[in-house]
Design a protein around this motif. Sequence first.
Motif, short mmCIF file in Angstrom:
data_model
loop_
_atom_site.label_atom_id
_atom_site.label_comp_id
_atom_site.label_asym_id
_atom_site.label_seq_id
_atom_site.Cartn_x
_atom_site.Cartn_y
_atom_site.Cartn_z
N ARG A 147 -62.40 97.51 -23.67
CA ARG A 147 -63.73 96.94 -23.39
C ARG A 147 -63.48 95.60 -22.74
O ARG A 147 -62.72 94.78 -23.27
CB ARG A 147 -64.49 96.71 -24.69
N TYR A 161 -70.52 106.25 -22.10
CA TYR A 161 -70.90 107.37 -21.23
C TYR A 161 -72.31 107.17 -20.68
O TYR A 161 -72.58 107.46 -19.51
CB TYR A 161 -70.86 108.69 -22.00
N ASP A 201 -70.37 111.77 -27.77
CA ASP A 201 -69.40 111.02 -28.56
C ASP A 201 -70.17 110.09 -29.47
O ASP A 201 -71.40 110.08 -29.43
CB ASP A 201 -68.40 110.27 -27.67
N ALA A 204 -64.31 107.88 -22.14
CA ALA A 204 -65.62 107.26 -21.92
C ALA A 204 -65.49 105.83 -21.38
O ALA A 204 -66.26 105.41 -20.52
CB ALA A 204 -66.43 107.24 -23.20
N PHE A 205 -64.52 105.07 -21.90
CA PHE A 205 -64.41 103.66 -21.50
C PHE A 205 -63.90 103.53 -20.07
O PHE A 205 -64.26 102.59 -19.36
CB PHE A 205 -63.57 102.88 -22.50
N ASP A 256 -59.09 102.21 -26.23
CA ASP A 256 -60.53 102.14 -25.97
C ASP A 256 -60.84 100.77 -25.37
O ASP A 256 -61.44 99.92 -26.04
CB ASP A 256 -61.33 102.25 -27.28
N SER A 270 -58.02 102.62 -33.28
CA SER A 270 -58.24 102.07 -31.93
C SER A 270 -58.39 100.57 -32.05
O SER A 270 -57.41 99.83 -31.95
CB SER A 270 -59.47 102.70 -31.29
N GLN A 284 -59.44 106.95 -24.64
CA GLN A 284 -60.82 107.43 -24.73
C GLN A 284 -61.41 107.45 -23.32
O GLN A 284 -61.63 106.39 -22.70
CB GLN A 284 -61.61 106.50 -25.65
N SER A 298 -70.50 103.38 -29.91
CA SER A 298 -70.30 102.62 -28.67
C SER A 298 -69.61 103.48 -27.61
O SER A 298 -69.69 103.17 -26.41
CB SER A 298 -69.47 101.37 -28.95
N THR A 299 -68.96 104.56 -28.01
CA THR A 299 -68.34 105.45 -27.03
C THR A 299 -69.42 106.24 -26.30
O THR A 299 -69.36 106.41 -25.07
CB THR A 299 -67.35 106.41 -27.75
#
Lengths: 298, 298
Positions: free
Chosen positions: B25, A116, A108, B73-74, B23, B267, B71, A111-112
């Motif tokens: 954080r 991961y 990806d 990944a987050f 997403d 996002s 997302q 920051s994505t």
Amino acid sequence: MPTFADRLAEAVRQKGPLCVGIDPRWESLPKAIRDPLRDELPEERAAIGYFEFGRKVLELVRPFSGVVKPQAAFFEQIGPNGMEMLQLLLREARLLGFVTVLDAKRGDIASTATAYADAAFAGCTVDGDSFPVWDADALTVNPYLGRDAVEPFLTAAKKADRGTFVLVRTSNPGAGLFQDLVCNGQPVYRHVAAEVANWNAPTRGACGLGDVGAVVGATHPKELAELRAAMPDVWLLVPGYGAQGGTAADVKVAYRPDGLGAIVNSSRGVTFPFHPDDPDWEAKIVAAAQKAAAELKP
Amino acid sequence: MPTFADRLAEAVRQKGPLCVGIDPRWESLPKAIRDPLRDELPEERAAIGYFEFGRKVLELVRPFSGVVKPQAAFFEQIGPNGMEMLQLLLREARLLGFVTVLDAKRGDIASTATAYADAAFAGCTVDGDSFPVWDADALTVNPYLGRDAVEPFLTAAKKADRGTFVLVRTSNPGAGLFQDLVCNGQPVYRHVAAEVANWNAPTRGACGLGDVGAVVGATHPKELAELRAAMPDVWLLVPGYGAQGGTAADVKVAYRPDGLGAIVNSSRGVTFPFHPDDPDWEAKIVAAAQKAAAELKP
């Protein structure tokens, strides 16, 4: 701490290039593991079964292999409980001294990708408190999104002394659809290989190989030999040996003259050489691992 | 059940093309969510915070958007607890009537791809008992591994009336490294686009569009217009609008004359238009979603 490449070299020197893939499937697990779980909820039954089986595989293959590669997809298939078992199994493998490769083919942007990569390597930090997530020694990474999508993985790996394996030429029959398109006289996979060689160069350790590896399938021996030559200092992760059709002779072109340079993955061939009813399933795993390790000796 | 494409068309007709990306954080979450969690373990603190924030975002943006894109990944970054919250949030979104796109950019071969696809769509079956995993309406898929790696996703989507969005031209600055290599007079991304158009053709629903979509970044308006023309019946998922630099004018080339054909993701721009200390964070999300929806109106 030695570099990832040097830790992998040490594992291969001690036990040879066999990497055991952990790809659990419920219907293939031994009845001896499934039956005692029959009163659990299905989500938990699968998760516990996968962990029990995976842990047993680690114990059984340990004399013959120093590297294991759990496949994230099969743990994801059974949901968040499965992801928890993936985490426990990676920890167990590390405690037993294995080098661990998490096969998740992540990719990806920006920051994505970092999210991961942090999950794979450094872990997560919340208000200054850190905790590990996968804590793997290496992660497989998909390059389609380009350099700025791969770099966060390389940066995170470097910081934590870990490695990556970038997909270059995969082992599936249809791999060539995009990977073999010829651009400027070279197929796409050679362009990817050239980038991998560049990313890898500054990471070389004492063994002469670096921390940025490449995934190259055993099912295309010509490409494998060509890519060995094109990326002389790059660790190759070679899937496709065994159940997918690659032979020991096919994969040996991936070794360097010093016997290092490649780890060869077998998943089904080593971990499922039995029928679920078979009471001798453990002995069959041992025999399959021993045979694979002997065949693959450099 | 209407096809995925028709459900997406209905959502876009009702609420417009804005897709809200989730997403989360930790450091960006409102203090109002973080502070009450300060005595929880860090793993649980993050997971609960992500769910509470995500749920609030769903409520707040609902008048302005019919599609959300968490997302993966987050959620993975905070470990298995995060994956559980991803699952709960996808369920919450579905119950609120959103079309859900799980942005996980998965890709692998054969039965491994099927495992990811089952997690995304049909769920998992253990001894005849089935349970849902992500249960998303659509999943983003990476095409680098070729046709036989994408097909398991298409097959699983078809069986469960779901959709896929295949990465064609991504929004990151370095996307072109491999995607723009020119082969037979066409860049690689056009070869991928041609395959996507073929995969999509037999899946067209009443709205005229099909279930196999394409990811095309808003940050390259020329390519976006070109790809709209090259794939006239393909739903485009357009990231890169807002925080990444794509403007509303840039993305409107992705719409078909009937106003359908694209969902445009924002996002950070919609979900983090506030400082964590800001007591008015909810009003700011509402205002940002309203502004984006108005700007993006076909």
